[in-house]
Design an enzyme around this catalytic site. Sequence first.
Site: not given
Length: 272
Positions: A119, A216, A246
């Site tokens: 991320s 996601d 995610h």
Amino acid sequence: MENVGKHRSWLREAGLRQKSSVQYLNRPDLPKLAYQRIKGKSPGVVFLPGLASNMNGQKAEALEDFCKSLGHSYLRFDYTGCGASEGVWEECTLGTWKKDVLTVLDELTEGPQILVGSSMGGWLMLLAAIARPEKTAALIGIASATDHFVTAFKSLPIEVRKETEEKGVWKLVSKHSEEGFYNMRLEFIKEAENHCMLQSPIPVTCPVRLIHGMQDQDVPWHVSMQVAERVLSTDVDVVLRKHGTHRMSEKDDLKLLVYTIDDLIDKLTTLA
């Protein structure tokens, strides 16, 4: 078939291995950084967590188990204000955490590393690769959030942006936060603008692997496609997982991640 056996044995033995212990990196006039490290062969692997995350997540621990099984060095750490590191989260900026990444690369690793960014860590790994090309052997982004906070903020309705500018805080909705949102200071967003990179070529030439789940809900998978288009490297692969979310922490996600690292290590050591 050799690789299949290797990955199966890693999965079987992962729960049996002794974990690394937490250590602290002292820095003059800056908060101490907590880290865990195992020593081993090069290239080493360094894990960069996501926003408000820490070094004890499933991906970070799975990578340690795998690197230990291969005999390669591995480093995971907490950013300033996160996990076991010192500092105040609310006072940090993306630049603060970029400095953390460069510090651990300079102080705690030897030789080129494979940076694995989850991320926000996927954004930081690109910034680190540009700042320390000699320390970067390859990059693996998992749900890379390059430019994401800035892009998401700028896409808000004008009245929400105005309200945020008046209050100085934006509530970034996320199911990964206990409160259901993260309080993002306006100063954080403004500072992050200095680190945006998707509007021009990204001067990264090492191998790049980008893994993203198509389900996601936090960072759209097309961000990884934009990164792939922008990096100057010609050795770039994007893997989209149709049902991936995610976190990318399911068993099959972790298997894909360690397979990707294994493949890169083979490639890099063959080239060497």
